[in-house]
Design a protein around this motif. Structure first.
Motif, PDB file in Angstrom:
ATOM      1  N   ASP A  98      -3.417   2.430  -3.265  1.00 57.77           N
ATOM      2  CA  ASP A  98      -4.815   1.243  -3.249  1.00 57.77           C
ATOM      3  C   ASP A  98      -4.227   0.118  -3.822  1.00 57.77           C
ATOM      4  N   SER A 107       2.519   4.480  -1.156  1.00 61.61           N
ATOM      5  CA  SER A 107       2.465   5.128  -2.666  1.00 61.61           C
ATOM      6  C   SER A 107       3.881   5.603  -3.005  1.00 61.61           C
ATOM      7  N   VAL A 130      -0.672  -2.199  -7.391  1.00 64.16           N
ATOM      8  CA  VAL A 130      -0.913  -1.229  -6.496  1.00 64.16           C
ATOM      9  C   VAL A 130      -0.980   0.320  -7.377  1.00 64.16           C
ATOM     10  N   THR A 146       0.731  -1.106  -0.172  1.00 64.04           N
ATOM     11  CA  THR A 146      -0.134  -0.150  -0.080  1.00 64.04           C
ATOM     12  C   THR A 146       0.800   1.385  -0.028  1.00 64.04           C
ATOM     13  N   VAL A 195      -5.240  -2.880  -6.195  1.00 69.48           N
ATOM     14  CA  VAL A 195      -6.124  -2.926  -7.174  1.00 69.48           C
ATOM     15  C   VAL A 195      -5.919  -4.294  -8.078  1.00 69.48           C
ATOM     16  N   SER A 203      -9.085  -5.385  -0.636  1.00 68.06           N
ATOM     17  CA  SER A 203      -8.079  -5.418   0.578  1.00 68.06           C
ATOM     18  C   SER A 203      -6.875  -5.634   0.212  1.00 68.06           C
ATOM     19  N   PHE A 219     -10.424   5.888  -6.301  1.00 63.94           N
ATOM     20  CA  PHE A 219      -9.029   4.999  -6.281  1.00 63.94           C
ATOM     21  C   PHE A 219      -7.941   6.195  -6.063  1.00 63.94           C
ATOM     22  N   LYS A 220      -6.970   5.863  -5.106  1.00 65.07           N
ATOM     23  CA  LYS A 220      -6.090   6.758  -4.670  1.00 65.07           C
ATOM     24  C   LYS A 220      -4.566   6.102  -4.805  1.00 65.07           C
ATOM     25  N   LYS A 238     -10.906  -2.110  -6.518  1.00 66.03           N
ATOM     26  CA  LYS A 238     -10.026  -1.804  -5.514  1.00 66.03           C
ATOM     27  C   LYS A 238     -10.396  -3.175  -4.622  1.00 66.03           C
TER      28      LYS A 238
END
Length: 439
Positions: free
Chosen positions: A97, A6, A82, A4, A99, A173, A93-94, A171
Motif C-alpha cells: 500500500d 511488496s 510503501v 506498490t 501511504v 492512491s 493496511f497491507k 492510505k
C-alpha cells in the motif's frame, strides 16, 4: 520504481538501512547505517519513497535546550512511502500500500475524531514527547552501537525505512506522483485546509497571505479554489511573486518597498478597508498583529479592545483543520481528477492540430466539472456534503428519470468531486436499504 511492490523478505526481522542522523543541534546531518526494528501491534513499517524538508524540521534541528532537544534523532515528517510489513491488530493496511505518514494523529475512535467540529484527537494530541505513539519512549531505531535513536513527530522520514503508528498513517492512491504526495503530509494540507476547512473562504472574497512559503502558497491555492476574487501575497522575497501567480495570487506586497507604511495600511488601501480573510503563515507575533489589522474595520488589535465584539475573529489551526484519514484522500482524488482533465485537453489538441483551440474546446471537450466551476456548496466537500451531492442526484432520478438533463448535471458534480470508493459504498447502501449510512 513500482510503488506498490511488496517487500516482505524482512518481515518480522530488523532491517539495516541508511538514515540521516542529527547528532547535535545545528550540526550537519550524518548519513549512517542504522537498524529499524519490526513493527509492533498497531504499527506499520514503511519504505520511504520521497521525503521533503519542512521549516519545522529546521526549527527542531536548531533546538539546543529543553525537553524536545534530543540527540541523536532522525528528523523529517513530510513524506510518502510503501508498506513493507505490518504489526498485529493492523486493519486497513497491507504490504504494498502507498501511504502518507502524518505527524497529526487521527485515531478515529475518540470523541473529537468522531466530531465534525474539530480535527483534534483527544486521545493522542496532547503527547508531543514520546518516541512511539502507544509505547512511550520505546524506539524502533538503533545506531551501529545498538543505542536508541530518538524519533521525530512520530514519523522520522529522513531514513530509508521507518515505523509509524496507524493513527498517523493514511492510505492513498498509488497514481499520484510521490513528489506531489509527500507535500500533502504537512504543508499543502495545512495551507489548503486553512482556507477550506477553517476560514471557509467564500466566492468573491478578498484574502491576504503573509509569507509565501509552502504553507502560504497552499493557502493561496485553497483560497483560489474556493473562488476568492482577490488574493494578496506578502513576502520579502521578490522571486516568490512570480511563483505565487501560479497559485492564484493576484497582487503582491513587498514590505521592504512599503516605506514607512505598515503592511496593514497598504492592504487596507488596496482593498478599500481591509480583506475578508488574512492568513499568517510564518509564526511571528508582530506579523500576526499586522495580519489581523489587515482585515476589515479600522481599529488596531489590542487585548481588551472591542474588535472581537464587532465580529472579527482570530483562529489558530493545526494541520489546516483536516482530519487526515478523511480529508487527505479528497485532496488526492481532486488532484488526480484535475490531472485527468488536463491530460485529455492536451491529447485532444494534439489529435486535432489543424483545428483552432476554441473549436476543439467547443466540439470535443466534454463539460469539465472542477472545484472552480462547481456550486460553492460542492467545493472541497466534506463527507456530509458529498453525501448530500449524491442524494440530490438520486432524488432527481427518482422524480424525473435517468435521462433528465437536471439529473445529469448533479451526476457530473458527484462523479467529479466524490472519491469513487464513496460512491461504490453508497450504491451498496442503496441496494440494501441502508442509505444514507456511514462510510
Amino acid at each position: 520504481m513500482d510503488k506498490t511492490s511488496s517487500i516482505s523478505i524482512h518481515e518480522g526481522k530488523p532491517i539495516r538501512c541508511k538514515a540521516a542522523l542529527c547528532k547535535k543541534a545545528g550540526e550537519a546531518l550524518v548519513i549512517e547505517e542504522i537498524q529499524v526494528d519490526p513493527p509492533q501491534a498497531y504499527e506499520v513499517r514503511i519504505k520511504i519513497l520521497c521525503t521533503s524538508l519542512c521549516h519545522t524540521d529546521v526549527t527542531f534541528w536548531k533546538l539546543d535546550r529543553g525537553p524536545l532537544a534530543r540527540f541523536p534523532r532522525i528528523l523529517g515528517h513530510e513524506a510518502v512511502g510503501v508498506v513493507e510489513s505490518i504489526g498485529d491488530h493492523v486493519n486497513g493496511f497491507k504490504q504494498g500500500d502507498v501511504v502518507l505518514p502524518v505527524f497529526h494523529p487521527h485515531c478515529e475512535e475518540c470523541r473529537d475524531c468522531k466530531s465534525p467540529k474539530s480535527n483534534w484527537c483527544s486521545r493522542y494530541c496532547d503527547d508531543f514527547f514520546s518516541n512511539t505513539r502507544r509505547y512511550g519512549m520505546d524506539s524502533r531505531f538503533k545506531d551501529s552501537s545498538g543505542e536508541d535513536i530518538y524519533h521525530f513527530l512520530f514519523v522520522s522520514s529522513f531514513t530509508e525505512y521507518t515505523v509509524v503508528d496507524i493513527a498517523h498513517l493514511v492510505k492513498i492512491s498509488p497514481e499520484i506522483p510521490v513528489e506531489k504526495a509527500a507535500l500533502l503530509s504537512c504543508c499543502v494540507s495545512s495551507g489548503v485546509g486553512a482556507a477550506w476547512k477553517v476560514a471557509d473562504v467564500e466566492e468573491g472574497s478578498t484574502v491576504a497571505i503573509f509569507g509565501l512559503g509552502g504553507v502560504g502558497l497552499a493557502a493561496a491555492e485553497g483560497a483560489r479554489l474556493r473562488g476568492a476574487a482577490k488574493i494578496i501575497g506578502v513576502d520579502l522575497n521578490p522571486d516568490k511573486f512570480e511563483i505565487g501567480k501560479r497559485f492564484g495570487i493576484t497582487d503582491f506586497v513587498n514590505p521592504a518597498l512599503s516605506g514607512e507604511k505598515k503592511i496593514s495600511q497598504v492592504i487596507k488601501e488596496m482593498t478599500e478597508g481591509g480583506v475578508d480573510y488574512s492568513f499568517e503563515c510564518i509564526g511571528l507575533t508582530s506579523l500576526m498583529e499586522e495580519a489581523f489589522n489587515s482585515t476589515r474595520t479600522m481599529l488596531p488589535i489590542s487585548l481588551g479592545s472591542h474588535d472581537l465584539l464587532r465580529g472579527r475573529t482570530i483562529c489558530g489551526t493545526l494541520f489546516g483543520g483536516l482530519k487526515p484519514k478523511v480529508d487527505i484522500p479528497i485532496l488526492v482524488d481532486s488532484y488526480l481528477k484535475r490531472q485527468y482533465h488536463l491530460e485529455n485537453e492536451v491529447k485532444q489538441v494534439k489529435e486535432s492540430p489543424e483545428e483552432s483551440n476554441d473549436e476543439v474546446a467547443e466540439e470535443e471537450t466534454p463539460d469539465e466539472i472542477t472545484l472552480e466551476t462547481a456550486p460553492a456548496d460542492f467545493r472541497f466537500p466534506t463527507t456530509n456534503q458529498t453525501r448530500h451531492c449524491f442524494t440530490r442526484y438520486i432524488e432527481c432520478v427518482a422524480a424525473k428519470g435517468d435521462d433528465a438533463p437536471e439529473c445529469d448535471k448533479f451526476a457530473k458534480f458527484y462523479r467529479s468531486l466524490c472519491p469513487s470508493e464513496w460512491v461504490d459504498r453508497w450504491n451498496e447502501q442503496r441496494e440494501n436499504g441502508t442509505f444514507p449510512g456511514p462510510l
